[in-house]
Design a protein around this motif. Sequence first.
Motif, PDB file in Angstrom:
ATOM      1  N   TYR A 239     -37.714 -11.828 -20.977  1.00 39.44           N
ATOM      2  CA  TYR A 239     -38.509 -12.427 -19.893  1.00 39.44           C
ATOM      3  C   TYR A 239     -38.038 -13.855 -19.629  1.00 39.44           C
ATOM      4  N   PHE A 240     -37.905 -14.635 -20.684  1.00 37.18           N
ATOM      5  CA  PHE A 240     -37.583 -16.055 -20.540  1.00 37.18           C
ATOM      6  C   PHE A 240     -36.135 -16.274 -20.100  1.00 37.18           C
ATOM      7  N   THR A 241     -35.233 -15.430 -20.567  1.00 38.26           N
ATOM      8  CA  THR A 241     -33.830 -15.607 -20.201  1.00 38.26           C
ATOM      9  C   THR A 241     -33.525 -15.083 -18.798  1.00 38.26           C
ATOM     10  N   ASN A 242     -34.320 -14.141 -18.315  1.00 38.06           N
ATOM     11  CA  ASN A 242     -33.992 -13.479 -17.049  1.00 38.06           C
ATOM     12  C   ASN A 242     -34.849 -13.891 -15.861  1.00 38.06           C
ATOM     13  N   ILE A 243     -35.961 -14.578 -16.089  1.00 37.12           N
ATOM     14  CA  ILE A 243     -36.910 -14.791 -14.997  1.00 37.12           C
ATOM     15  C   ILE A 243     -36.286 -15.526 -13.810  1.00 37.12           C
ATOM     16  N   SER A 244     -35.600 -16.626 -14.064  1.00 36.87           N
ATOM     17  CA  SER A 244     -35.019 -17.374 -12.943  1.00 36.87           C
ATOM     18  C   SER A 244     -33.864 -16.606 -12.306  1.00 36.87           C
ATOM     19  N   LEU A 245     -33.098 -15.877 -13.121  1.00 39.56           N
ATOM     20  CA  LEU A 245     -31.969 -15.102 -12.603  1.00 39.56           C
ATOM     21  C   LEU A 245     -32.454 -13.957 -11.716  1.00 39.56           C
ATOM     22  N   CYS A 246     -33.531 -13.299 -12.128  1.00 45.06           N
ATOM     23  CA  CYS A 246     -34.067 -12.188 -11.334  1.00 45.06           C
ATOM     24  C   CYS A 246     -34.683 -12.687 -10.028  1.00 45.06           C
ATOM     25  N   ILE A 247     -35.336 -13.822 -10.082  1.00 44.73           N
ATOM     26  CA  ILE A 247     -35.911 -14.403  -8.864  1.00 44.73           C
ATOM     27  C   ILE A 247     -34.809 -14.737  -7.867  1.00 44.73           C
ATOM     28  N   LYS A 248     -33.724 -15.283  -8.374  1.00 46.76           N
ATOM     29  CA  LYS A 248     -32.598 -15.626  -7.504  1.00 46.76           C
ATOM     30  C   LYS A 248     -31.955 -14.376  -6.931  1.00 46.76           C
ATOM     31  N   GLU A 249     -31.731 -13.370  -7.780  1.00 38.29           N
ATOM     32  CA  GLU A 249     -31.076 -12.142  -7.321  1.00 38.29           C
ATOM     33  C   GLU A 249     -31.928 -11.399  -6.295  1.00 38.29           C
ATOM     34  N   LEU A 252     -36.352 -14.189  -3.980  1.00 36.84           N
ATOM     35  CA  LEU A 252     -37.774 -14.524  -3.866  1.00 36.84           C
ATOM     36  C   LEU A 252     -38.030 -16.023  -3.754  1.00 36.84           C
ATOM     37  N   GLY A 253     -37.065 -16.830  -4.144  1.00 38.13           N
ATOM     38  CA  GLY A 253     -37.282 -18.271  -4.096  1.00 38.13           C
ATOM     39  C   GLY A 253     -36.199 -19.020  -4.844  1.00 38.13           C
ATOM     40  N   ASP A 254     -36.369 -20.329  -4.903  1.00 42.93           N
ATOM     41  CA  ASP A 254     -35.392 -21.182  -5.568  1.00 42.93           C
ATOM     42  C   ASP A 254     -35.862 -21.523  -6.984  1.00 42.93           C
ATOM     43  N   THR A 255     -35.213 -22.521  -7.580  1.00 42.46           N
ATOM     44  CA  THR A 255     -35.580 -22.917  -8.941  1.00 42.46           C
ATOM     45  C   THR A 255     -37.008 -23.457  -9.008  1.00 42.46           C
ATOM     46  N   GLY A 256     -37.468 -24.018  -7.895  1.00 39.08           N
ATOM     47  CA  GLY A 256     -38.844 -24.513  -7.861  1.00 39.08           C
ATOM     48  C   GLY A 256     -39.844 -23.382  -8.035  1.00 39.08           C
ATOM     49  N   PHE A 257     -39.593 -22.265  -7.341  1.00 42.14           N
ATOM     50  CA  PHE A 257     -40.480 -21.110  -7.483  1.00 42.14           C
ATOM     51  C   PHE A 257     -40.387 -20.526  -8.892  1.00 42.14           C
ATOM     52  N   ALA A 258     -39.166 -20.516  -9.440  1.00 35.44           N
ATOM     53  CA  ALA A 258     -38.994 -20.026 -10.813  1.00 35.44           C
ATOM     54  C   ALA A 258     -39.798 -20.876 -11.785  1.00 35.44           C
ATOM     55  N   GLY A 259     -39.827 -22.184 -11.527  1.00 36.22           N
ATOM     56  CA  GLY A 259     -40.611 -23.074 -12.377  1.00 36.22           C
ATOM     57  C   GLY A 259     -42.101 -22.794 -12.271  1.00 36.22           C
ATOM     58  N   ILE A 260     -42.557 -22.493 -11.060  1.00 40.24           N
ATOM     59  CA  ILE A 260     -43.978 -22.181 -10.857  1.00 40.24           C
ATOM     60  C   ILE A 260     -44.348 -20.894 -11.597  1.00 40.24           C
ATOM     61  N   ILE A 261     -43.482 -19.889 -11.499  1.00 39.36           N
ATOM     62  CA  ILE A 261     -43.740 -18.621 -12.187  1.00 39.36           C
ATOM     63  C   ILE A 261     -43.745 -18.831 -13.700  1.00 39.36           C
ATOM     64  N   SER A 262     -42.816 -19.641 -14.191  1.00 39.77           N
ATOM     65  CA  SER A 262     -42.769 -19.923 -15.630  1.00 39.77           C
ATOM     66  C   SER A 262     -44.030 -20.647 -16.085  1.00 39.77           C
ATOM     67  N   SER A 263     -44.486 -21.583 -15.274  1.00 36.67           N
ATOM     68  CA  SER A 263     -45.719 -22.301 -15.611  1.00 36.67           C
ATOM     69  C   SER A 263     -46.923 -21.364 -15.582  1.00 36.67           C
ATOM     70  N   THR A 264     -46.916 -20.426 -14.639  1.00 34.78           N
ATOM     71  CA  THR A 264     -47.997 -19.437 -14.560  1.00 34.78           C
ATOM     72  C   THR A 264     -48.045 -18.598 -15.829  1.00 34.78           C
ATOM     73  N   GLN A 265     -46.867 -18.172 -16.277  1.00 36.29           N
ATOM     74  CA  GLN A 265     -46.799 -17.379 -17.511  1.00 36.29           C
ATOM     75  C   GLN A 265     -47.271 -18.194 -18.710  1.00 36.29           C
ATOM     76  N   THR A 266     -46.875 -19.456 -18.774  1.00 34.59           N
ATOM     77  CA  THR A 266     -47.280 -20.315 -19.889  1.00 34.59           C
ATOM     78  C   THR A 266     -48.795 -20.490 -19.927  1.00 34.59           C
ATOM     79  N   LEU A 267     -49.384 -20.728 -18.763  1.00 34.72           N
ATOM     80  CA  LEU A 267     -50.836 -20.888 -18.687  1.00 34.72           C
ATOM     81  C   LEU A 267     -51.542 -19.588 -19.075  1.00 34.72           C
ATOM     82  N   ALA A 268     -51.013 -18.466 -18.597  1.00 28.31           N
ATOM     83  CA  ALA A 268     -51.607 -17.169 -18.939  1.00 28.31           C
ATOM     84  C   ALA A 268     -51.509 -16.905 -20.437  1.00 28.31           C
ATOM     85  N   ALA A 269     -50.388 -17.296 -21.041  1.00 31.10           N
ATOM     86  CA  ALA A 269     -50.221 -17.111 -22.488  1.00 31.10           C
ATOM     87  C   ALA A 269     -51.242 -17.941 -23.260  1.00 31.10           C
TER      88      ALA A 269
END
Length: 428
Positions: A239-249, A252-269
């Motif tokens: 999940y952590f190694t692929n999230i930004s790569l999958c978003i780019k492929e 769905l968005g840029d690195t900013g969106f990837a950061g938001i998704i990562s933060s969402t996952q962190t908060l959910a955890a």
Amino acid sequence: MTAEQKATAKKALGITVQIAALLVITLQYAKSFSTPAMSAIGAAYAPAGVDSLMLKNIEGLPSLMAIVGAFAVGILERYMKKKTMLIIAMTCTLVGGVVAGLMPETIEGFYGILACRVVLGFGRGMIFPMASSFIADLFEGRQRDRLMSFKTAVGGLSGSVFQLIGGFLAVMSWRYSFIGYLFIIPIVAMIVLWLPEPDVKPAGTTADGKRGNALKSITVAAWIVILLAGVWNFFQFSYFTNISLCIKEAGLGDTGFAGIISSTQTLAAAVGAICYGAFLKGRLRGFDLPIALLGEAVGFWILTHIVSVPGYYAGAIVYGLAFGMFNPALILQIVKVLPKEGATLGLSLLAAAQNLCQYFSAYVLAFFAGLMGVAATGQFAGWNVAWPLATAMAVLVAVIIVITKAKHPELIAGLKEPGKQSDIEKTV
């Protein structure tokens, strides 16, 4: 220590000790300070001949050295106090972090940064098992269980905060992101001042104080937990190694969106960990781990089958909640099947196994992607491997729990315990 002295010591474990015990895990995430500075470091050292492959060692070396550090805890506990080991680990983290920011922008300076990352990684590897072992050694019962869950939440949130600070500092200079490690000095001070030395003999210590075979304290059940947890780490951290790569492929968005998704996952955890410690633990009939594994499987499935912005928010939340539940459940399970004196060694072996399997994760995922015929899905291949295998792992763990509950229910950490308060809880 007499029984009366032990009772007095337990009563002394107030809020400051609990805070100090929870703060230990924050140092595990201190590596996040420098993560946002990677591109800036690459630009600074490009004239010196540092390419992208060499640059990846800045992130890779700490993970590799964490394996060594985790193993070292199990060995060193027989020769020195646990708090002394923790001070060594914190010193490695602080020195390895700050000194890297002082290196010149030459090829020699780059290798100096890598040397600092080796030191940092060693300390980081020591901290990971000790963050759990101090809680396991100092606390008991429900208080211990809650603190284990809160530890996961505190760790994830601190990583996010450190990364935000590091990103802000990296805008000014890549050096400042490393010097940002100075922010952990107050944390180190509180741990040194507030955290007591646990009154637990090292693994393998005989009744007369002599050193025996430490591995004898690691039960068969503990080895099974370590093995399964290590194997799952091949897939879990995709999940952590692929999230930004999958978003780019997926576009769905840029690195900013990837950061938001990562933060969402962190908060959910964090929410998942807190909920588990607050009211879920003891209510799932012992099936805590397979339920968490199924949750992660569902998260991976959403991320591979609902490739949209709402889908990725949903996937991150589901995966995060399950991930937050899985970690404390895993730690509590291995502590449950170990004698008190074997907790530190067992946790160090668990950490080493997880780090080792995480390091080789990309190769294992690539192998299974080819085997399962999903290699053509590109960056999504890892997740297309992870969700069915997570489901299979959940079934396997559930079967093991059913068999164990029938014969040895005392080995299952998730079963509801008697409502009796411990001495520690009464003082809180």
